[in-house]
Structures are given as C-alpha cells and as structure tokens.
Design a protein around this motif. Sequence first.
Motif, PDB file in Angstrom:
ATOM      1  N   ARG A 185       0.832  -1.202   0.000  1.00 54.11           N
ATOM      2  CA  ARG A 185       0.000   0.000   0.000  1.00 54.11           C
ATOM      3  C   ARG A 185       0.868   1.256   0.000  1.00 54.11           C
ATOM      4  NH1 ARG A 185      -3.942  -0.471   4.798  1.00 54.11           N
ATOM      5  NH2 ARG A 185      -3.481   1.745   4.726  1.00 54.11           N
ATOM      6  N   TYR A 186       1.916   1.253   0.797  1.00 55.12           N
ATOM      7  CA  TYR A 186       2.812   2.397   0.858  1.00 55.12           C
ATOM      8  C   TYR A 186       3.480   2.630  -0.503  1.00 55.12           C
ATOM      9  CZ  TYR A 186       6.994   5.138   1.659  1.00 55.12           C
ATOM     10  OH  TYR A 186       7.978   6.090   1.573  1.00 55.12           O
ATOM     11  N   ARG A 187       3.975   1.566  -1.115  1.00 57.14           N
ATOM     12  CA  ARG A 187       4.635   1.706  -2.418  1.00 57.14           C
ATOM     13  C   ARG A 187       3.658   2.184  -3.494  1.00 57.14           C
ATOM     14  NH1 ARG A 187       8.315  -3.753  -2.038  1.00 57.14           N
ATOM     15  NH2 ARG A 187       9.960  -2.825  -0.748  1.00 57.14           N
ATOM     16  N   ASP A 188       2.433   1.675  -3.466  1.00 55.60           N
ATOM     17  CA  ASP A 188       1.418   2.127  -4.418  1.00 55.60           C
ATOM     18  C   ASP A 188       1.118   3.616  -4.211  1.00 55.60           C
ATOM     19  OD1 ASP A 188       1.263  -0.398  -5.488  1.00 55.60           O
ATOM     20  OD2 ASP A 188      -0.615  -0.934  -4.482  1.00 55.60           O
ATOM     21  N   TYR A 189       0.979   4.014  -2.949  1.00 53.89           N
ATOM     22  CA  TYR A 189       0.710   5.409  -2.623  1.00 53.89           C
ATOM     23  C   TYR A 189       1.864   6.295  -3.092  1.00 53.89           C
ATOM     24  CZ  TYR A 189       0.095   9.617   0.215  1.00 53.89           C
ATOM     25  OH  TYR A 189      -0.028  10.912   0.629  1.00 53.89           O
ATOM     26  N   TYR A 190       3.086   5.898  -2.778  1.00 51.28           N
ATOM     27  CA  TYR A 190       4.278   6.655  -3.155  1.00 51.28           C
ATOM     28  C   TYR A 190       4.380   6.771  -4.678  1.00 51.28           C
ATOM     29  CZ  TYR A 190       9.157   8.117  -3.350  1.00 51.28           C
ATOM     30  OH  TYR A 190      10.311   8.819  -3.594  1.00 51.28           O
ATOM     31  N   SER A 191       4.108   5.697  -5.372  1.00 49.05           N
ATOM     32  CA  SER A 191       4.148   5.694  -6.831  1.00 49.05           C
ATOM     33  C   SER A 191       3.104   6.651  -7.400  1.00 49.05           C
ATOM     34  CB  SER A 191       3.908   4.278  -7.359  1.00 49.05           C
ATOM     35  OG  SER A 191       3.839   4.287  -8.767  1.00 49.05           O
ATOM     36  N   GLY A 192       1.914   6.637  -6.822  1.00 48.50           N
ATOM     37  CA  GLY A 192       0.856   7.545  -7.273  1.00 48.50           C
ATOM     38  C   GLY A 192       1.237   8.997  -7.066  1.00 48.50           C
ATOM     39  N   ILE A 193       1.843   9.303  -5.929  1.00 50.05           N
ATOM     40  CA  ILE A 193       2.276  10.670  -5.630  1.00 50.05           C
ATOM     41  C   ILE A 193       3.349  11.104  -6.631  1.00 50.05           C
ATOM     42  CG2 ILE A 193       3.491  12.125  -3.955  1.00 50.05           C
ATOM     43  CD1 ILE A 193       0.638  11.579  -3.153  1.00 50.05           C
ATOM     44  N   LYS A 194       4.326  10.259  -6.870  1.00 54.55           N
ATOM     45  CA  LYS A 194       5.404  10.600  -7.802  1.00 54.55           C
ATOM     46  C   LYS A 194       4.857  10.797  -9.218  1.00 54.55           C
ATOM     47  CE  LYS A 194       8.914  11.023  -5.314  1.00 54.55           C
ATOM     48  NZ  LYS A 194       9.524  12.330  -5.181  1.00 54.55           N
ATOM     49  N   THR A 195       3.924   9.959  -9.633  1.00 54.46           N
ATOM     50  CA  THR A 195       3.317  10.103 -10.959  1.00 54.46           C
ATOM     51  C   THR A 195       2.562  11.421 -11.055  1.00 54.46           C
ATOM     52  OG1 THR A 195       3.103   7.702 -11.166  1.00 54.46           O
ATOM     53  CG2 THR A 195       1.736   9.049 -12.618  1.00 54.46           C
ATOM     54  N   ALA A 196       1.819  11.778 -10.022  1.00 46.42           N
ATOM     55  CA  ALA A 196       1.075  13.042 -10.012  1.00 46.42           C
ATOM     56  C   ALA A 196       2.032  14.229 -10.039  1.00 46.42           C
ATOM     57  CB  ALA A 196       0.171  13.112  -8.784  1.00 46.42           C
ATOM     58  N   GLU A 197       3.135  14.146  -9.308  1.00 47.53           N
ATOM     59  CA  GLU A 197       4.129  15.223  -9.312  1.00 47.53           C
ATOM     60  C   GLU A 197       4.724  15.416 -10.701  1.00 47.53           C
ATOM     61  OE1 GLU A 197       7.070  14.213  -6.416  1.00 47.53           O
ATOM     62  OE2 GLU A 197       5.882  14.969  -4.735  1.00 47.53           O
ATOM     63  N   GLU A 198       5.086  14.303 -11.345  1.00 48.14           N
ATOM     64  CA  GLU A 198       5.667  14.383 -12.684  1.00 48.14           C
ATOM     65  C   GLU A 198       4.670  14.966 -13.677  1.00 48.14           C
ATOM     66  OE1 GLU A 198       7.192  10.557 -13.777  1.00 48.14           O
ATOM     67  OE2 GLU A 198       8.506  10.471 -12.035  1.00 48.14           O
TER      68      GLU A 198
END
Length: 81
Positions: free
Chosen positions: A10-23
């Motif tokens: 869940r943490y990795r999915d959340y982190y990945s989503g945040i990074k994708t949104a930032e990019e």
Amino acid sequence: RVAYDYALKRYRDYYSGIKTAEEKGREEGLAEGRKEGREEGRIEGEDRKMREIAKTMKEKGLEVQLIIDCTGLSAEEIAAL
C-alpha cells in the motif's frame, strides 16, 4: 508477515501515485510556462516592431497623430523614440 507485506505494498502504491502526479503536474506546468513565454515573446516582438516602424515614420517627418493611428502607440511613446 502478511500484514507487513500488505502495508508495504500500500505504501509503495501510494508513493508511486504521488510521484506520478508530481511528474504530471511538473510537465503540465512546464508546458503552460512555455506557452505563456511564447505569448509574451510574441507580444514583445510585435511591440518592438511597432516601435521601429514608428521611429522610421517619425524620421520621415510624418505627423504624430498619423503615427499613433498606424501603430497604436501613445504620443508619449512616440516622443520618446
């Protein structure tokens, strides 16, 4: 162990989503900035052209009112040329 693995996923999915949104946000911001920069450059270029035209017209001895009508510049701007 199962709960830990699930929490880590869940943490990795959340982190990945945040990074994708930032990019995505950064890319959109850069694109918007480029668009605004081009627009400002175009306007500045047109303004510079009008000033050059007005200067030439003034050097040729044309009336200030005619220069204002043709270029859209103010009398103060023309006087400063």
